[in-house]
Each structure stands twice: as structure tokens, then as C-alpha cells.
Design a protein around this motif. Structure first.
Motif, short mmCIF file in Angstrom:
data_model
loop_
_atom_site.label_atom_id
_atom_site.label_comp_id
_atom_site.label_asym_id
_atom_site.label_seq_id
_atom_site.Cartn_x
_atom_site.Cartn_y
_atom_site.Cartn_z
N ARG A 412 28.32 51.93 32.64
CA ARG A 412 29.75 52.12 32.38
C ARG A 412 30.14 53.43 33.05
O ARG A 412 29.85 54.51 32.53
N GLY A 413 30.73 53.30 34.21
CA GLY A 413 30.99 54.49 35.00
C GLY A 413 32.40 54.57 35.53
O GLY A 413 33.26 53.73 35.25
N VAL A 414 32.63 55.61 36.34
CA VAL A 414 33.94 55.87 36.91
C VAL A 414 33.75 56.53 38.27
O VAL A 414 32.73 57.18 38.52
N ASN A 415 34.71 56.34 39.14
CA ASN A 415 34.70 56.95 40.48
C ASN A 415 35.48 58.26 40.48
O ASN A 415 36.53 58.36 39.83
N HIS A 647 34.16 44.46 44.39
CA HIS A 647 35.38 45.16 43.96
C HIS A 647 36.42 44.11 43.57
O HIS A 647 36.76 43.24 44.39
N GLN A 648 36.90 44.20 42.35
CA GLN A 648 37.80 43.18 41.82
C GLN A 648 39.18 43.77 41.51
O GLN A 648 39.32 44.70 40.70
N TYR A 649 40.23 43.23 42.19
CA TYR A 649 41.62 43.61 41.93
C TYR A 649 42.48 42.34 42.04
O TYR A 649 42.21 41.48 42.88
N VAL A 650 43.52 42.27 41.23
CA VAL A 650 44.46 41.16 41.39
C VAL A 650 45.62 41.54 42.30
O VAL A 650 46.26 40.67 42.90
N ILE A 651 45.87 42.84 42.44
CA ILE A 651 47.10 43.28 43.12
C ILE A 651 47.02 43.16 44.64
O ILE A 651 48.05 43.17 45.31
N PHE A 652 45.80 43.08 45.19
CA PHE A 652 45.68 42.95 46.64
C PHE A 652 45.57 41.49 47.08
O PHE A 652 45.34 41.22 48.26
N ASN A 653 45.75 40.62 46.13
CA ASN A 653 45.73 39.18 46.42
C ASN A 653 47.15 38.65 46.22
O ASN A 653 47.70 38.70 45.11
N THR A 654 47.74 38.18 47.28
CA THR A 654 49.14 37.74 47.23
C THR A 654 49.38 36.65 46.19
O THR A 654 50.47 36.58 45.60
N LEU A 690 26.97 44.25 40.65
CA LEU A 690 27.75 45.21 39.85
C LEU A 690 29.15 45.32 40.45
O LEU A 690 29.35 45.06 41.65
N VAL A 691 30.10 45.70 39.61
CA VAL A 691 31.50 45.88 40.06
C VAL A 691 31.75 47.38 40.14
O VAL A 691 31.93 48.04 39.12
N ALA A 692 31.76 47.90 41.37
CA ALA A 692 31.87 49.35 41.56
C ALA A 692 33.32 49.83 41.66
O ALA A 692 33.55 51.05 41.72
N GLU A 693 34.28 48.88 41.68
CA GLU A 693 35.69 49.29 41.69
C GLU A 693 36.52 48.24 40.96
O GLU A 693 36.37 47.04 41.21
N TRP A 694 37.42 48.70 40.08
CA TRP A 694 38.42 47.87 39.41
C TRP A 694 39.42 48.80 38.74
O TRP A 694 39.17 50.01 38.62
N TRP A 779 37.90 52.46 39.01
CA TRP A 779 38.51 53.20 40.12
C TRP A 779 39.87 53.70 39.64
O TRP A 779 40.79 52.92 39.53
N LEU A 780 40.04 54.91 39.28
CA LEU A 780 39.21 56.07 39.46
C LEU A 780 39.50 57.04 38.33
O LEU A 780 40.33 56.76 37.48
#
Length: 826
Positions: A412-415, A647-654, A690-694, A779-780
């Protein structure tokens, strides 16, 4: 004192000769009267008359109005003799032939006839005085208007009148007497026995006075009438105060007087000084003479120009100093511990990055100079002793204890992104330039700053992330920290504008601070030579020169050389317990690059790292956005010592950014959970994942998030320069002109309770999903103003669990609110 000026129309105050008929009538009237001058004895109304001064040696009785010639003033009827009349006629003839001043000395004043009651009252100089005049003088009646011009006072009277006319010409036009009195406060209405003389006395107006010069003040002690320098006039001297304070302390004319008397001008002390002040008092009136005003404004203008020149010189010198010293002006913050060493201990040819006397911040560094290197990388500011006994919290083991299986105890980490590798949306203040300058990434920023780049960047390094950062991370229940950095911390090449090796020192200190708080470290090489994805956070936006183009293979080789040096350095025992993850390349754009070339490079880098002694850390490489299912069977020989970084984001997917709040939480719970479980299954995906960014962001509205000046998907303003990637249709849930970024960019204190509920549930849903793999890194940690991206700000707003290992929501989809009141707005 000269006679006052009456407000009545001008009269001829020369005595008028009585006609023979009138003299005869008056004489006969008096001779026929039995009361012997009863008219002259009426109470309070007897006109006074000044007696003529007879020639020396004569005894001519005075003649008064109301007395017949030949009769005495006491009412007797003594008649002048013929000899006396002849003598009087002779004297009159003699006076007519003599000069004017001689006549004034030789004869008594002639008498004018009082023709009216007003003239009788306001011309007391033409009637005899009696015992009641002293009482009248104390009354508030106008002072005597004037004496006949043939008197001895004529010269003083005419002089005063000329002075008054000159003052009136210098003064501006007055619309009323009130304005005249307001603009000439020196014309006081008090006693005329204190160095002033009456210059205006009318029945319907208060008296006005004018200051007498020292020569007119009999017996005045001039030594006590000195004038202090500047505007402070002492010992009762009052200069005129025009427009509310021109001679007051600090006033405009006070400063003008300082220039005249206090800075090389005429002296203002003693008698000459008093005359200067008296002249100044006369001159000020309503405004200075034109010549003086012109000189004054010239002096003021010169002074302003001099001040501007001094400021420009000071700024230039300061800027030059900040650029000196090997391009460093970094001593803005006080350095600590330098008192223990001497500058003589530093070799003259020592580079800036090895000389602690040129570092902006020396806190918590060992400042003993050393040129020692490990893996051809310098041991900068490191203490020879360290302690790995600290644990981040009571849920995880101490650093010197094995972590165990990450599939059972996820990270459980943070960038700490945007720090050693810049990203415009994290620190937009560093990119606040005119868009026409084209400053969009670290490359263009350093190119623009030139020699100033090092000082600007080191100030950022020293302040954006500090020891307090890592303390707060541990207090939040987090146990890992991912530290992005770029290749110029190790090496730069021809044409690179980047700051060489300064960030390396901060990277090493950050690792020591993580050690202090029991936090394990994920080393993330965020920018590779040539740029592995063409995005701004790789260092240079636009062209992808890693494994692509003319220098593609060269940059791939350089990247392996960077890892060769890094892995040798971090293979030391010092880092065995704290470096838990070792990243090879952040987000290589495998949708553009050759997949086979990237996979081969990953194999080569992995073998190199292991060969150089990094045996315990998990070697991480990015999924390249090619789809998790496509990694099935790839790089299987690497074993469990490697992990796929997603890296999982919804906002960069149209197609996903348009989801309503309920749907975003549901997608995190179902969609991302499914993807994580798929990737963890070697039969369907790669394996360890692992998911290193979200993040919690549900819009791409943050400033510069999509690149400097590009707009966003949320409002349909994303202009990338390519029609295939442009988004011109709004992608908020409305998908029309009602989409805006006002609410999305609002600070946390303006978020509604429902919106906070959504954000917290959205975050916990992602935590739940990503812990199905080997853990996650938010992130972040912090941003300047992109609130939905900051873990620190989310904690303060209550939209993240107080401890990262505690959650109120564990993806029970039936418990997701409908968010009807927000679904339409977002």
C-alpha cells in the motif's frame, strides 16, 4: 500701523474746502447759539479732531469742527486778532510752496466734513478723541480705516497697499471670501500686537493680518526666532499651510524647503534664516511661482529616474549573483552542518554536485567530502551507518524483516511524482509561461532557463518533498513509496539541457528518510534516453527516440548503461532491505513501439540487474498499454522475481470518463477486479501484477493534465494536433455544452457531502480491486492545486481512509448509492 481699508466705496479723503456760503452759515449759526457748543457735547457722538501742530514759537489755538473761528474750544468767545490771522495766512501760503513732506510736518491735518452717521462712526480719525475711546477700541468693531495721505504714515500705508496688491496678483482667483480665508490661513483674526498688521478690515468681515518683517518689530529678540531645518518652524513662527499640510512634517513644501535649506540651499537660521522663512511665508500663498515649481518638478523627476536606475542595477546584480557559481544561485536556504568542515577540504576542481558549500540544502547529509563512487556513481552525503529496524506501522514488518508474499500482504504505497521528474499538472507554477514560448516539459523549461535551470530546479527539489513528507506518508498507514526519477540523475549526453546529477543527491537522501520511517522504496526510472513514450513526464514531449528512429538503438543501449550503474550502486548491503522494487522503464508506449524490441530490452535489463547484485528486489516493467490478456506467456522465464506494472485510470479513456458516479464505482469493483485477477493468473495473463499508478480523479479537468495548452476530454476541448486523438465532443455525463470544469477543479472545502462520499467510495473500490494483485501505489502524494490527485489533500478532506489498511467499503455493489443528484452533473 497703517490705516485699515474700509469696505465702503472709495472716497476722496483729502479735506474738502468749504464753500464761502457754508462757512458763513456755520459761523452765523454758532454765533447765534447760546449753548456754546452743545452739539459737540452730545454723549458718544462728538466727532474727534486731530489738532494741527503749530509752527515752533507760535501759540495758535486749535480749530475744531463745530467751533466758530475766533472761539476757543472751551466755549469762550475769544476772537483772533488781525495780526494772528495775518500770521496764519502767511504760514498757509508758506506750506503750499513747500514740499509735501515738509507740509505734513509743518501743519496740522486738514479736516474733512462728516456727512453721515456711518462716516461719523467709521472714520474716527477725523473726530476728536475723548475718554470713551479706549473702551470703544476693545469692542469688536472695525479698526480705523486710514489717515489722510498727507500724514507721516502715508509711506507705510502705501507700502502695505502695494504688498497687498502683489499678494493678490500671485494668489489664484477666489470665488468667495470663505475660500479666500481658507486658502490664506496665515491671515489671522487675532490681536494686532503680536507681529502682524491689519491688511483688511470691513464691517461685515473679520479682520485679516499680515506678518511684519523683523525690521518692523521693535524690540523683537531675533535669536530666539530661529527656524529648524525641514518643515518644523519653531518659536511661534507659523508659515502658510496650503492645501492641508504642505509645510507640515513630511509635506511637499517641507521637503522642498529641505532641498533649499537642508541640502546645500540657503541657511535658515539666525536673522538671514528668519528673512528666508518670512519670504517663504509670503511666497507660498496659494502656489509657488512658476520658476520655482518648474525647478521643483525637475528635481523630483531627476530623483525618480535615479531611484529607478538604482532598482534596476540592484535587480541585475542580484540576478547575476544567482546565476554565478557554476550556474548555481542555490544558497538561498541556509545550509546546516557546514561549520564542521572547511572549504579548504574541498578540492578546487570539485564539481558542484560534490561540493556541499554549493548545495541549496544540506540537512541530514554527511558533509565530509568524498570522491568515492560505487558503480561509477558518487556516494554523496551518505553516512556510513544505517538502521533498518523501523517499521512503517504495526501491520507490516520492520525493514530488516522479510516482507513475505506480496500476494498475501499487498503493498500500500504512494508516488512522490512531479518531484525529481517534472510533470506540468503537478507543479503548474514551474510552467507559468506564455504558451507561445512552447515550454511544455522539462527539456523546454531547462532550455528556456539556461544557466538558471540548476538553481530553479534545486530549489524545487529542496522544498517540494521534505522529511515531513515521508513522516506524513507513514502516519497515513502507507508502507511503500515509489520515487520517480530520470536518467539525468546518472548521466547526460550531448544536447541535453537537463540538470546533471543534482537530483541524484536528493534521491539518496529520500531513501534515507524512507528508512527513518520504515517505508520500503520502489525505484522508478521515469525518463529514459530518447523518451520511451513521448509524454512530458519522460522529460521530452513529442518524439519517441527510444527503440525508435535514427538513435533508437543507441538510446536503448544508453538505457542499459544507466541500469548497469544503478544496479551496481543499489546492490550494496545498505539497500538490501529498503529497495523492495526496482523499475526498468515507466510506461513504454508499446502501442507505438515494436513489441518484440521492447520485450528483448526488458529481458536484457532484467539479466543485467540481477547480474550486478540486485537479488531481493522485485524487478518491475510496464504493461505498455497493450492489454493485460496479451501478456499471457510473455517473459515467463523471468520467474517470480519480476512483476508487471499496470496503471489504471478512467479519465484517459474516452469511453470510460463519461461514466456516472455510480457506474465508475461499479466499474472499479467489477471491471478492475476482473482485470487484476486475470493478469495474476499465468494461464490468462502474465502473472505477478501490481498497480503502480491510480487516483480518485473522475475528470481530466486539472490544469495541464493532458499537456500544456491541450484542453481536456471532459469539455470536448482536447486538441492534440492529431485528428485521431482529438476530442471535440464533451465527455462529461451530459455530453453537451453543459459540461464544465468548475466543480471538478473546486477546492475540497467546496465539495458537497455526496461528492465526498463518491470520492471515498471510488478510492476504496480501487484499493479493494488492486489488492487482488501485489498491491498498489496511489498517484500521487501531493500537488499544487490538482486536488483529486493528491493523497494528502484527500486525507484532509476526509475522502480517503484515515489508515490505508482500513476501509469502510469492500466492493459490495448493492451498497453503491445511485448518486442521482450528482449523476447528471458529473
Amino acid at each position: 500701523m497703517p490705516p485699515p481699508r474700509d469696505s465702503s466705496p472709495e472716497r476722496d479723503y483729502r479735506p474738502r474746502r468749504q464753500s464761502a456760503q457754508r462757512r458763513s452759515r456755520n459761523s452765523s449759526a454758532v454765533r447765534n447759539s447760546d449753548d456754546n457748543g452743545e452739539r459737540g457735547e452730545r454723549a458718544g457722538r462728538e466727532p474727534r479732531r486731530r489738532s494741527r501742530r503749530p509752527e515752533p514759537g507760535t501759540s495758535v489755538p486749535p480749530i475744531t469742527r463745530g467751533e466758530p473761528r475766533g472761539e476757543s474750544s472751551n466755549g469762550s468767545s475769544a476772537t483772533l486778532s488781525a495780526a494772528a490771522l495775518a500770521q496764519l495766512n502767511k504760514q498757509n501760503a508758506k506750506r503750499k510752496a513747500s514740499p509735501k513732506k515738509e507740509r505734513a510736518r509743518a501743519k496740522p491735518p486738514r479736516v474733512a466734513t462728516v456727512e453721515s452717521e456711518d462716516e461719523y462712526r467709521y472714520a474716527p480719525s477725523r473726530r476728536p478723541r475723548d475718554s470713551r475711546d479706549a473702551a470703544r477700541d476693545d469692542r469688536t468693531r472695525p479698526k480705523p480705516r486710514m489717515v489722510p495721505p498727507d500724514s507721516d504714515d502715508e509711506y507705510q500705508y502705501l507700502t502695505a497697499k502695494k504688498r497687498e496688491e502683489r499678494a493678490r496678483k500671485r494668489a489664484p482667483a477666489m470665488e468667495s471670501d470663505d475660500e479666500y480665508q481658507r486658502l490664506t490661513p496665515h491671515r489671522r483674526t487675532d490681536s494686532d500686537d503680536k507681529g502682524y498688521r491689519v491688511v483688511d478690515a470691513r464691517p461685515d468681515k473679520p479682520k485679516s493680518y499680515e506678518r511684519l518683517r523683523p525690521d518692523n518689530r521693535a524690540g523683537e529678540d531675533r535669536s530666539r526666532l530661529r527656524v529648524a531645518s525641514g518643515p518644523m518652524l519653531e518659536q511661534g513662527i507659523r508659515a502658510r499651510n496650503v492645501s492641508g499640510g504642505m509645510l507640515e512634517k513630511g509635506g511637499f513644501m517641507a521637503r522642498f524647503q529641505n532641498l533649499r535649506g537642508g541640502h546645500g540651499g540657503p541657511s535658515m537660521s539666525s536673522s538671514s534664516g528668519y528673512e528666508s522663512v518670512d519670504k517663504m511665508s509670503d511666497d507660498i500663498g496659494s502656489s509657488p511661482p512658476k520658476k520655482k515649481r518648474k525647478k521643483l518638478w525637475i528635481a523630483v523627476g531627476i530623483g525618480v529616474v535615479i531611484v529607478i536606475i538604482i532598482i534596476i542595477i540592484a535587480v541585475t546584480v542580484s540576478k547575476k549573483k544567482s546565476d554565478d557559481g557554476d550556474g548555481k544561485g542555490s544558497n538561498d536556504t541556509p545550509s546546516q552542518g557546514l561549520g564542521d568542515i572547511s572549504p579548504d577540504d574541498i578540492p578546487a576542481d570539485a564539481p558542484t554536485w560534490l561540493n556541499p558549500f554549493k548545495w541549496a540544502d544540506t540537512t541530514d547529509f554527511n558533509l565530509t567530502y568524498t570522491a568515492q563512487t560505487v558503480g561509477d556513481l558518487p556516494v554523496m552525503g551518505l553516512f556510513s551507518q544505517w538502521d533498518d529496524s523501523k517499521a512503517a506501522n504495526d501491520q507490516v514488518p520492520a525493514l530488516n524483516k522479510p516482507w513475505g508474499d506480496y500476494s498475501k500482504r499487498p503493498a500500500r504505497g504512494v508516488n512522490v511524482g512531479g518531484w525529481l521528474s517534472l510533470e506540468p499538472f503537478i507543479t503548474p507554477s514551474l510552467f507559468a509561461y506564455d504558451l507561445r514560448l512552447g515550454i511544455v516539459d522539462e527539456y523546454t523549461l531547462c532550455t528556456h532557463l539556461g544557466s538558471r535551470c540548476e538553481s530553479v530546479f534545486e530549489k524545487h527539489y529542496a522544498t517540494f518533498v521534505t522529511e515531513q513528507t515521508f513522516k506524513e506518508i507513514a502516519d497515513a498507514g502507507l508502507d511503500h513509496v515509489r520515487i520517480p526519477f530520470s536518467y539525468w540523475a546518472v548521466q547526460t549526453y550531448d544536447g541535453d539541457p537537463y540538470v546533471f546529477r543534482t537530483s541524484w543527491r536528493y534521491l539518496l537522501r529520500a531513501i534515507e528518510w524512507c528508512r527513518k520511517y520504515g517505508l520500503r522504496v520502489n525505484l522508478d526510472l521515469h525518463g529514459l534516453p530518447g523518451s520511451q513514450n513521448g509524454w512530458n513526464h519522460s522529460g521530452r514531449q513529442g518524439y519517441i527516440g527510444w527503440l525508435n528512429g535514427t538513435d533508437g538503438d543507441l538510446n536503448a543501449k544508453r538505457s542499459l548503461e544507466i541500469h548497469n550503474r544503478l544496479s551496481k550502486f543499489f546492490a550494496q548491503d545498505r539497500y538490501k532491505n529498503i529497495i523492495s522494487h526496482y523499475g526498468l522503464a515507466n510506461e513504454p508506449k508499446m502501442t507505438f513501439l515494436s513489441v518484440d524490441a521492447v520485450l528483448q530490452w526488458i529481458e536484457d535489463a532484467y539479466a543485467l540487474v540481477r547480474k550486478n547484485g540486485v537479488k531481493d528486489a522485485i524487478v518491475v516493467f510496464g504493461d505498455g498499454f497493450r492489454g493485460l490478456a496479451n501478456w499471457q506467456g510473455e517473459l515467463q522465464d523471468l520467474g517470480d522475481g519480476a512483476a508487471l506494472d499496470v496503471h489504471q485510470y478512467v479519465i484517459f479513456n474516452t469511453n470510460q470518463i463519461v461514466y456516472k458516479h455510480h457506474d465508475k464505482i461499479k466499474y472499479a469493483c467489477e471491471g478492475w477486479t476482473e482485470q487484476t485477477e486475470l493478469s495474476m493468473d499465468r494461464s490468462r495473463g502474465y502473472g505477478p501484477t501490481l498497480v503502480a499508478e491510480w487516483s480518485q480523479a473522475d475528470t481530466d479537468c486539472a490544469k495541464y493534465l493532458t499537456n500544456v495548452g491541450w484542453g481536456n476530454r471532459w469539455t470536448g476541448t482536447l486538441l492534440t494536433g492529431s485528428e485521431s486523438s482529438d476530442v471535440s465532443t464533451p465527455r462529461c455525463p451530459y455530453t453537451d455544452s453543459r459540461c464544465d470544469c468548475i466543480a471538478a477543479n473546486a477546492p475540497p472545502d467546496q465539495w458537497s457531502d455526496d461528492y465526498k462520499t463518491f470520492l471515498k467510495m471510488f478510492a476504496e473500490a480501487q484499493m479493494y480491486s488492486f489488492e487482488k494483485g501485489w498491491g498498489w501505489f496511489y498517484w500521487l502524494w501531493d500537488t499544487e492545486d490538482a486536488y483529486q490527485w493528491s493523497y494528502k489533500k484527500g486525507l484532509a478532506a476526509g475522502v480517503l481512509p484515515e489508515k490505508a489498511y482500513q476501509r469502510d467499503f469492500n466492493c459490495d455493489v448493492s451498497k453503491i448509492p445511485s448518486f442521482d443528484n450528482l449523476s447528471e452533473a458529473f
